[in-house]
Design a protein around this motif. Structure first.
Motif, short mmCIF file in Angstrom:
data_model
loop_
_atom_site.label_atom_id
_atom_site.label_comp_id
_atom_site.label_asym_id
_atom_site.label_seq_id
_atom_site.Cartn_x
_atom_site.Cartn_y
_atom_site.Cartn_z
N ARG A 12 0.64 -1.23 0.14
CA ARG A 12 0.19 -0.07 0.12
C ARG A 12 0.97 1.17 0.11
N ILE A 13 1.84 1.40 0.73
CA ILE A 13 2.74 2.64 1.04
C ILE A 13 3.56 2.65 -0.28
N ASN A 14 4.05 1.44 -0.94
CA ASN A 14 4.82 1.67 -2.09
C ASN A 14 3.89 2.17 -3.31
N VAL A 15 2.58 1.68 -3.51
CA VAL A 15 1.52 2.19 -4.42
C VAL A 15 1.42 3.70 -4.25
N LEU A 16 1.12 4.13 -2.94
CA LEU A 16 0.84 5.51 -2.68
C LEU A 16 2.20 6.40 -3.01
N PHE A 17 3.19 5.80 -2.57
CA PHE A 17 4.51 6.55 -2.82
C PHE A 17 4.77 6.65 -4.44
N ASP A 18 4.36 5.77 -5.19
CA ASP A 18 4.48 5.83 -6.62
C ASP A 18 3.58 6.99 -7.12
N PHE A 19 2.49 7.25 -6.47
CA PHE A 19 1.62 8.46 -6.90
C PHE A 19 2.08 9.73 -6.18
N TYR A 20 2.24 9.91 -5.00
CA TYR A 20 2.43 10.88 -4.21
C TYR A 20 3.65 11.44 -3.76
N GLY A 21 4.69 10.28 -3.92
CA GLY A 21 6.17 10.68 -3.50
C GLY A 21 6.81 11.85 -3.72
N PRO A 22 6.52 12.51 -4.86
CA PRO A 22 7.13 13.72 -4.99
C PRO A 22 6.80 14.71 -4.35
N LEU A 23 5.63 14.71 -3.91
CA LEU A 23 4.87 15.38 -2.82
C LEU A 23 5.38 15.71 -1.54
N LEU A 24 6.17 14.70 -1.05
CA LEU A 24 6.78 14.41 0.10
C LEU A 24 8.13 15.47 0.40
N THR A 25 8.54 15.58 1.66
CA THR A 25 9.88 16.21 1.84
C THR A 25 10.89 15.40 1.21
N GLU A 26 12.13 15.74 0.96
CA GLU A 26 13.23 14.68 0.67
C GLU A 26 13.54 13.82 1.87
N LYS A 27 13.53 14.08 3.18
CA LYS A 27 13.73 13.24 4.19
C LYS A 27 12.62 12.25 4.50
N GLN A 28 11.30 12.45 4.13
CA GLN A 28 10.40 11.66 4.08
C GLN A 28 10.34 10.63 3.04
N GLN A 29 10.77 11.37 1.81
CA GLN A 29 11.08 10.31 0.66
C GLN A 29 12.08 9.22 1.01
N THR A 30 13.00 9.66 1.51
CA THR A 30 14.19 8.71 1.94
C THR A 30 13.87 7.72 2.80
N PHE A 31 13.21 8.09 3.84
CA PHE A 31 12.79 7.21 4.94
C PHE A 31 12.05 6.18 4.37
N LEU A 32 11.03 6.70 3.70
CA LEU A 32 9.86 5.72 3.24
C LEU A 32 10.66 4.76 2.25
N LYS A 33 11.55 5.23 1.04
CA LYS A 33 12.11 4.40 0.47
C LYS A 33 13.11 3.26 1.29
N TRP A 34 13.94 3.84 2.28
CA TRP A 34 14.84 3.02 2.89
C TRP A 34 13.78 1.97 3.65
N TYR A 35 12.83 2.18 4.29
CA TYR A 35 12.33 1.35 5.19
C TYR A 35 11.32 0.32 4.32
N PHE A 36 10.52 0.87 3.43
CA PHE A 36 9.61 0.13 2.87
C PHE A 36 9.89 -0.62 1.59
N HIS A 37 11.11 0.10 0.98
CA HIS A 37 11.36 -0.37 -0.43
C HIS A 37 12.68 -1.23 -0.14
N ASP A 38 13.66 -0.77 0.64
CA ASP A 38 15.29 -1.17 0.79
C ASP A 38 15.11 -2.00 1.91
N ASP A 39 14.00 -2.20 2.76
CA ASP A 39 13.90 -2.77 4.02
C ASP A 39 15.01 -2.67 5.23
#
Length: 124
Positions: A12-39
């Motif tokens: 769910r987070i990865n799908v939402l990130f695909d649509f809305y990720g660019p609207l997040l702050t750089e730090k939010q993007q990084t944390f989400l990518k590292w935690y949910f995508h890169d484990d």
């Protein structure tokens, strides 16, 4: 995170990130990518940013809330899911038709898929 619910949440987070990720702050993007995508673990992210695990957790929670808020207001992921389900149904129905008609209809479905994908990117 553990189990099937964790996988559903990650998807769910990865799908939402695909649509809305660019609207997040750089730090939010990084944390989400590292935690949910890169484990990465909370501890690994905390060590890299020299903050507490609790701070990482709070950043992740806030970013998740922001993504869900965008989806609640804009509904792009839900819309995409409905359109993709309809196009998949059309694919199955088209496969049952005779060749000349099938090819033209399949071209139309492919064009619609392409338009939906490029529009999703353009909206952001």
């Amino acid at each position: 995170m553990h189990g099937e619910n964790a996988l559903e949440k990650t998807n769910r987070i990865n799908v939402l990130f695909d649509f809305y990720g660019p609207l997040l702050t750089e730090k939010q993007q990084t944390f989400l990518k590292w935690y949910f995508h890169d484990d990465f673990s909370l501890g690994e992210i905390a060590a890299e940013f020299e903050i507490s695990r609790q701070a990482v957790y709070e950043h992740l929670k806030r970013a998740e809330q922001v993504l869900e808020g965008y989806e609640q207001k804009l509904g792009l992921a839900a819309r995409h899911e409905v359109l993709e389900a309809g196009l998949s149904q059309l694919d199955r129905q088209i496969a049952l038709l005779e060749s000349p008609v099938r090819e033209k209809l399949q071209e139309t479905v492919n064009r619609l898929r392409g338009a939906e994908q490029s529009q999703s990117a353009d909206e952001l």
